[in-house]
Design an enzyme around this catalytic site. Structure first.
Site, PDB file in Angstrom:
ATOM      1  N   LYS A 188       0.878  -1.189   0.000  1.00  0.00           N
ATOM      2  CA  LYS A 188       0.000   0.000   0.000  1.00  0.00           C
ATOM      3  C   LYS A 188       0.905   1.226   0.000  1.00  0.00           C
ATOM      4  O   LYS A 188       1.440   1.622   1.031  1.00  0.00           O
ATOM      5  CB  LYS A 188      -0.890  -0.042   1.247  1.00  0.00           C
ATOM      6  N   GLU A 264       9.047   0.603  11.463  1.00  0.00           N
ATOM      7  CA  GLU A 264      10.225   1.484  11.371  1.00  0.00           C
ATOM      8  C   GLU A 264       9.675   2.901  11.384  1.00  0.00           C
ATOM      9  O   GLU A 264       9.024   3.326  10.436  1.00  0.00           O
ATOM     10  CB  GLU A 264      11.006   1.160  10.100  1.00  0.00           C
ATOM     11  N   CYS A 297      13.951   9.595   8.115  1.00  0.00           N
ATOM     12  CA  CYS A 297      13.751   9.241   9.525  1.00  0.00           C
ATOM     13  C   CYS A 297      15.047   9.312  10.321  1.00  0.00           C
ATOM     14  O   CYS A 297      15.040   9.589  11.504  1.00  0.00           O
ATOM     15  CB  CYS A 297      13.109   7.867   9.625  1.00  0.00           C
ATOM     16  N   GLU A 396       9.624  14.992  15.953  1.00  0.00           N
ATOM     17  CA  GLU A 396      10.172  14.843  14.604  1.00  0.00           C
ATOM     18  C   GLU A 396       9.528  15.892  13.694  1.00  0.00           C
ATOM     19  O   GLU A 396       8.317  15.867  13.483  1.00  0.00           O
ATOM     20  CB  GLU A 396       9.871  13.428  14.084  1.00  0.00           C
TER      21      GLU A 396
HETATM   22  P1  NAD Z   1       2.010   8.380   8.021  1.00  0.00           P
HETATM   23  O1  NAD Z   1       2.841   7.584   8.918  1.00  0.00           O
HETATM   24  O2  NAD Z   1       0.603   8.664   8.463  1.00  0.00           O
HETATM   25  O3  NAD Z   1       1.915   7.699   6.567  1.00  0.00           O
HETATM   26  C1  NAD Z   1       2.740   6.668   6.120  1.00  0.00           C
HETATM   27  C2  NAD Z   1       1.901   5.596   5.443  1.00  0.00           C
HETATM   28  O4  NAD Z   1       0.930   5.089   6.370  1.00  0.00           O
HETATM   29  C3  NAD Z   1       1.100   6.044   4.222  1.00  0.00           C
HETATM   30  O5  NAD Z   1       1.111   5.008   3.262  1.00  0.00           O
HETATM   31  C4  NAD Z   1      -0.302   6.201   4.772  1.00  0.00           C
HETATM   32  O6  NAD Z   1      -1.306   6.039   3.785  1.00  0.00           O
HETATM   33  C5  NAD Z   1      -0.358   5.067   5.758  1.00  0.00           C
HETATM   34  N1  NAD Z   1      -1.355   5.208   6.817  1.00  0.00           N
HETATM   35  C6  NAD Z   1      -1.774   6.343   7.423  1.00  0.00           C
HETATM   36  N2  NAD Z   1      -2.681   6.064   8.367  1.00  0.00           N
HETATM   37  C7  NAD Z   1      -2.845   4.717   8.361  1.00  0.00           C
HETATM   38  C8  NAD Z   1      -3.632   3.822   9.128  1.00  0.00           C
HETATM   39  N3  NAD Z   1      -4.449   4.256  10.084  1.00  0.00           N
HETATM   40  N4  NAD Z   1      -3.546   2.499   8.872  1.00  0.00           N
HETATM   41  C9  NAD Z   1      -2.714   2.035   7.920  1.00  0.00           C
HETATM   42  N5  NAD Z   1      -1.942   2.842   7.160  1.00  0.00           N
HETATM   43  C10 NAD Z   1      -2.001   4.169   7.384  1.00  0.00           C
HETATM   44  O7  NAD Z   1       2.781   9.722   7.747  1.00  0.00           O
HETATM   45  P2  NAD Z   1       2.227  11.120   7.185  1.00  0.00           P
HETATM   46  O8  NAD Z   1       0.953  11.548   7.860  1.00  0.00           O
HETATM   47  O9  NAD Z   1       2.214  11.041   5.707  1.00  0.00           O
HETATM   48  O10 NAD Z   1       3.408  12.081   7.671  1.00  0.00           O
HETATM   49  C11 NAD Z   1       3.342  12.676   8.966  1.00  0.00           C
HETATM   50  C12 NAD Z   1       4.664  12.621   9.668  1.00  0.00           C
HETATM   51  O11 NAD Z   1       5.097  11.293   9.792  1.00  0.00           O
HETATM   52  C13 NAD Z   1       5.837  13.277   8.990  1.00  0.00           C
HETATM   53  O12 NAD Z   1       5.888  14.644   9.172  1.00  0.00           O
HETATM   54  C14 NAD Z   1       6.991  12.610   9.643  1.00  0.00           C
HETATM   55  O13 NAD Z   1       7.294  13.193  10.875  1.00  0.00           O
HETATM   56  C15 NAD Z   1       6.487  11.230   9.855  1.00  0.00           C
HETATM   57  N6  NAD Z   1       6.996  10.295   8.850  1.00  0.00           N
HETATM   58  C16 NAD Z   1       8.059   9.562   9.204  1.00  0.00           C
HETATM   59  C17 NAD Z   1       8.590   8.666   8.303  1.00  0.00           C
HETATM   60  C18 NAD Z   1       9.784   7.858   8.671  1.00  0.00           C
HETATM   61  O14 NAD Z   1      10.348   7.159   7.827  1.00  0.00           O
HETATM   62  N7  NAD Z   1      10.202   7.904   9.915  1.00  0.00           N
HETATM   63  C19 NAD Z   1       8.041   8.521   7.034  1.00  0.00           C
HETATM   64  C20 NAD Z   1       6.918   9.283   6.700  1.00  0.00           C
HETATM   65  C21 NAD Z   1       6.409  10.162   7.635  1.00  0.00           C
END
Ligand code: NAD
Length: 492
Positions: A188, A264, A297, A396
């Site tokens: 996904k 992660e 990250c 973060e």
């Molecule tokens: P997120 O963690 O919400 O999204 C990452 C993935 O999770 C996307 O594919 C999203 O569709 C999916 N997702 C979201 N809610 C979900 C749920 N309830 N169940 C299953 N899958 C779900 O991140 P975001 O909202 O796009 O970004 C917000 C913050 O997250 C960023 O500002 C950053 O701080 C952090 N982030 C960290 C990393 C990392 O590698 N550490 C990567 C992306 C974002």
């Protein structure tokens, strides 16, 4: 075909379900936006719950009803076919990642070339070396003389949920071990970066013998469609990379079916600079917080400077942050492109306001660049005199924002570095390698760099302590993430 300054590419808008490239059952599409120009690049199938249910059913069938889980040689061959297919699309993928993720072309080295080097190859080669079975000493419980062995088997169906920051790197580093260990998978992708994943689906369907249902690629604009993976009893394990908030929610939702999880998550990594370090030589590395606009990250977003050399260090860091090449991601000299979306840009800006409100001193950047009227850009930003309890030192930000924190001595630096809910990565610099290594051993993080050493690679187990995650990706530990353990007692 889309023409860009980096080259032309032909995006794939269909998803991959049960071996077929298909539109969403509803016929819905969603837009893919270029974060550097704010223009709509094109569209992609917008999966709904019905599509996700079909993908999960296909992955379950492929696991339960084919010999994918047991045929090691076939799996290796399929991974090799996929490697060849990806390499033939390398330059198209580069242009596509620059366009949809805003990745500077220079950063595609980490985003694309590095995973193409070993993310599939290392686990594919490991299939033959891995001890799938091991014998234990004979047992004699209740007078029954028995032989005993331990057998490693795939977990089953994996739900792989991908973030938007390094989408291809993360997908490849999940897919390699997931497939090498004999699982099937529903991928996904993040809604902001769907095309690198749908292209992968096209390559799998058209250039490999990977059986129908083994890999399914399901993009959706709705996070809750991805959440279905965490709730469905047919899914055995969730492999997630993204925010800690979402990681916690995934655990909570997965608890009902006792999902295995690999998470992660976020980080707030510290770079410790010792008082004997050559500041002019080591501090330019702190500009790494701007690499890909800080959307990594493991970025070291806190710099810990000794009070005895604080003013000197701040002067150097100011010059570093004032000279970060940022802007157009198609320019090979650019290190920092845009944030991925307006939402992320606004989130970073709100952290900058919080830093000011809580009393940190802003000495570089802090705004949206006036010379870039389009795109989700934020200026390289430097805060000094930061107290580690401030929000910008604890949360973060995922943006080009560096927080400089003074410390008294090594003990104080270690205390500050570890005073974080996160535990993902970090760095230590000292003229004495022994002193730097001794400090590194006391930092509670899953990875750490000593005097600029690089730890990354498909053979290196990567993950977080504390709220930075559970489990490891890559290396032997990452291979075992996707395996179950069966203990067999037998006679004969
Ligand atoms: P997120 O963690 O919400 O999204 C990452 C993935 O999770 C996307 O594919 C999203 O569709 C999916 N997702 C979201 N809610 C979900 C749920 N309830 N169940 C299953 N899958 C779900 O991140 P975001 O909202 O796009 O970004 C917000 C913050 O997250 C960023 O500002 C950053 O701080 C952090 N982030 C960290 C990393 C990392 O590698 N550490 C990567 C992306 C974002």
């Amino acid at each position: 075909m889309i023409e860009t300054n980096v080259g032309p590419f032909t995006p794939e808008r269909r998803m991959l379900i049960d071996g077929k490239l298909v539109e969403a059952a509803s016929g819905k599409l969603f837009d893919n936006i270029n974060p550097a120009t704010e223009e709509v690049l094109g569209s992609v199938a917008d999966a709904g719950h019905e599509d996700m249910a079909q993908a999960i059913a296909a992955a379950r069938r492929a696991f339960d009803e084919t010999d994918w889980a047991t045929d090691h040689a076939f799996r290796r061959r399929c991974l090799e076919q996929l490697q060849v297919a990806l390499e033939s699309d390398r330059e198209q993928m580069r242009a596509e990642l620059v366009a949809e993720a805003g990745t500077p072309v220079a950063v595609t080295m980490l985003q694309l070339d590095s995973p193409l080097e070993d993310a599939l190859r290392w686990p594919a080669e490991h299939i033959e070396q891995f001890p799938w079975e091991r014998q234990l000493p004979d047992g004699n419980l209740f007078g029954v003389a028995s032989k005993r062995k331990v057998v490693k088997e795939p977990q089953g169906v994996v739900g792989a949920i991908i973030p938007w920051n390094y989408p291809f790197e993360v997908t490849a580093n999940k897919l390699g071990p997931i497939l090498a260990t004999g699982n099937t998978v529903v991928v996904k992708p993040a809604p902001d970066t769907p095309w690198n994943a749908t292209r992968l689906g096209r390559l799998i369907a058209e250039h490999t013998d990977i059986p129908a249902g083994v890999v399914n690629i399901v993009p959706s604009s709705d996070h809750l469609v991805g959440e279905a993976l965490t709730l469905d009893p047919r899914v055995d394990l969730i492999s997630f990379t993204g925010s800690t908030v979402t990681g916690k929610r995934i655990m909570e939702k997965g608890a009902a079916t006792l999902k295995r999880v690999f998470l992660e998550l976020g980080g707030k990594s510290a770079m410790i600079v010792c008082d004997d370090a050559d500041l002019a030589q080591v501090l330019p590395a702190a500009g790494g917080v701007c690499y890909h606009a800080g959307q990594g990250c493991a970025v070291q977003s806190r710099v810990l400077l000794p009070r005895s050399r604080y003013a000197e260090g701040v002067e150097i860091l100011k010059a570093v942050m004032e000279n970060i090449p940022y802007g157009d991601p198609t320019d090979p000299a650019t290190m920092q492109g845009p944030q991925v979306s307006a939402k992320q840009r606004d989130r970073v800006m709100s952290y900058i306001r919080k830093g000011i409100d809580e009393g940190a001193e802003l000495i570089v950047g802090g705004g949206r660049p006036s010379h870039l009227d389009k795109g989700f850009f934020v200026e390289p930003t430097l805060f000094v005199d930061v107290d580690n309890s401030m929000t910008i030192a604890q949360e973060e930000i995922f943006g080009p924002v560096l927080a400089v924190i003074p410390y008294d001595d090594d003990e104080d630096a270690i205390r500050i570095a570890n005073d974080s809910s996160y535990g993902l990565s970090g760095g230590v610099f000292s003229a004495s390698p022994e002193r730097a290594m001794a400090i590194a051993h006391r930092i509670r993080t899953g990875s750490i760099s000593v005097n600029g050493g690089m730890w990354y690679g498909a053979d290196g187990p990567y993950g977080g302590y504390k709220t930075s995650g559970i489990g490891r990706q890559n290396g032997v530990e990452g291979f075992e993430t996707y395996l179950e353990t069966k203990l067999v007692g037998y006679i004969g």
